[in-house]
Design a protein around this motif. Structure first.
Motif, short mmCIF file in Angstrom:
data_model
loop_
_atom_site.label_atom_id
_atom_site.label_comp_id
_atom_site.label_asym_id
_atom_site.label_seq_id
_atom_site.Cartn_x
_atom_site.Cartn_y
_atom_site.Cartn_z
N LYS A 149 0.84 -1.31 -0.01
CA LYS A 149 0.03 0.01 0.08
C LYS A 149 0.76 1.23 0.07
CE LYS A 149 -4.01 -1.97 2.28
NZ LYS A 149 -4.76 -2.23 0.90
N ALA A 150 2.11 1.12 -0.11
CA ALA A 150 3.19 2.35 -0.38
C ALA A 150 3.59 2.42 -1.59
CB ALA A 150 4.17 2.30 1.00
N ARG A 151 3.86 3.85 -1.94
CA ARG A 151 4.79 4.11 -3.04
C ARG A 151 5.74 5.08 -2.94
NH1 ARG A 151 3.86 0.68 -7.46
NH2 ARG A 151 1.95 -0.22 -7.36
N GLN A 152 6.62 5.18 -3.51
CA GLN A 152 7.75 6.09 -3.41
C GLN A 152 7.38 7.08 -4.60
OE1 GLN A 152 10.49 6.24 -1.40
NE2 GLN A 152 10.88 8.21 -2.14
N VAL A 153 6.85 8.25 -4.25
CA VAL A 153 6.14 9.36 -5.06
C VAL A 153 7.12 10.49 -5.20
CG1 VAL A 153 4.16 10.91 -5.47
CG2 VAL A 153 3.71 8.71 -4.48
N THR A 154 7.31 10.76 -6.43
CA THR A 154 8.23 12.06 -6.71
C THR A 154 7.78 13.13 -7.43
OG1 THR A 154 10.04 10.55 -6.77
CG2 THR A 154 10.56 12.63 -7.91
N LEU B 129 4.87 7.40 0.20
CA LEU B 129 3.42 7.55 0.81
C LEU B 129 2.75 6.31 0.85
CD1 LEU B 129 3.07 10.75 -1.55
CD2 LEU B 129 3.78 10.74 0.67
N ASN B 130 2.07 6.34 1.93
CA ASN B 130 0.64 5.60 1.88
C ASN B 130 -0.43 6.25 1.31
OD1 ASN B 130 1.87 3.30 3.15
ND2 ASN B 130 2.21 4.51 5.18
N LEU C 200 -1.25 10.62 -3.16
CA LEU C 200 -1.48 9.16 -3.52
C LEU C 200 -2.94 8.78 -3.08
CD1 LEU C 200 0.01 6.66 -4.69
CD2 LEU C 200 0.48 5.91 -2.14
N VAL C 201 -3.67 8.68 -4.14
CA VAL C 201 -5.07 8.17 -3.82
C VAL C 201 -5.19 6.84 -3.67
CG1 VAL C 201 -7.52 8.25 -4.91
CG2 VAL C 201 -5.86 10.08 -5.50
#
Lengths: 156, 195
Positions: free
Chosen positions: A33-38, A81-82, A101-102
């Protein structure tokens, strides 16, 4: 002939492996459920062809995006981000760009991100995108002075 | 006779030498005489303490027994398999099954983790990347996210007005087999953010 060594240490090994695997599962689910968002903000200027040295490595690609422009890096942020969390770029002058992050992974295997531009907490634009992971997309807003504000967003 | 011939003859008699010549040398040479005396004492000691040699019949019995054992299939001393109680066997089988299930679950969740295979990503119809393709304007709402599938190109959302987005795809890759340019740009920006 009976072995001199007891059997219980051999039974202990699969137990330890099983316990370790079960212990790992919640963290794996959390990672799902987590992503590395840039998020990155770049000013593209048609009157100044200079490319910011910090953007030199991606200069050719930016030139394809907006030919005959110079590019200046304003800010870049990256955060793990979660769902429901966001990462914000401060552009100065009360202007902020935000990537929320939706959905880390929707039913179509895509990441859903909402991209916002705020001026003193007043929304300038807002767009929601479903994009494949590891892909960058740009939001381009032309400004009054002829320059472009490019907001690049990507998630892995 | 020389000394070396005398000692050799005394150690391993050949019978070729004349006993008179040997006796004459021993009488004239004190060193060889002493050596001969020690050799004689050693022989006497060996004769007194040597074990009784088995007879021919005994040797025959021993070799017959050895041959019989070699011919038997269970000649090697295999260790017996340890006996496992039925309860413990069931426990071991249960643990094995649980371990296999846990490994399968772990593999399943790992493949669903970010960066892993995304089988559903190929379900969508890819947008053909055409450099300079006419942009498509779409009305945007939060409940309906704009679906992008760059397929090697870079998607640019030109904000025309609040709620109005023009989607353009710019072909970046030159089909030279290099890594996807959009992916490279994301990697670059991510590393720049961490600096």
């Amino acid at each position: 002939m009976m072995s001199r060594f007891p059997h219980w240490p051999r039974l202990l090994v699969p137990l330890v492996v099983l316990w370790g695997t079960l212990w790992l599962l919640p963290s794996v689910r959390a990672g799902d459920k987590a992503r590395q968002v840039t998020i990155c903000a770049i000013i593209a200027d048609p009157s100044n062809q200079t490319i910011d040295p910090r953007l030199a490595a991606i200069g050719p690609q930016l030139r394809k995006l907006l030919p005959n422009h110079g590019f200046t890096l304003v800010d870049v942020k990256s955060k793990r981000l979660n769902s429901g969390q966001s990462v914000v770029c401060n552009l100065g002058g009360g202007l902020t760009a935000e990537a929320l992050l939706v959905e880390p992974l929707d039913d179509n295997g895509k990441v859903q991100i909402k991209c916002d531009l705020w001026l003193n907490s007043v929304s300038q634009f807002s767009t929601a995108v479903a994009t494949p992971p590891n892909q960058l997309f740009f939001c381009d807003q032309k400004r009054m002075n002829g320059t472009h504000l490019l907001i690049a967003v990507g998630a892995r | 006779m020389r000394c070396v011939d005398v000692t050799r003859e005394l150690s391993a008699p050949t019978g070729d030498r004349q006993s008179s010549a040997l006796a004459q040398h021993l009488a004239a040479c004190p060193q060889c005489a002493a050596w001969a005396a020690r050799d004689m004492k050693l022989n006497q000691l060996w004769d007194a303490t040597r074990p009784v040699e088995p007879s021919t019949e005994v040797w025959n019995e021993v070799w017959t027994e050895i041959s019989a054992r070699l011919d038997r299939p269970d000649v090697l001393p295999f260790r017996e398999a340890p006996t496992i109680r039925p309860g413990r066997r069931i426990l071991m089988i249960t643990l094995g099954v649980a371990q296999a299930a846990a490994i399968l679950l772990a593999v399943f969740f790992f493949t669903r983790a970010p960066g892993g295979p995304q089988p559903d990503a190929t379900v969508h119809q890819p947008v053909r990347p055409v450099d300079g393709a006419p942009p498509s304007s779409v009305a945007q709402s939060d409940s309906d996210p704009l679906d992008i599938d760059p397929d090697g190109s870079l998607v640019v959302l030109r904000i025309e007005a609040p709620g109005k987005v023009e989607k353009t795809e710019v072909a970046l890759n030159d089909n030279s087999g290099r890594v996807d340019s959009g992916f490279e740009m994301l990697n670059f920006l991510e590393s720049a953010a961490k600096q």
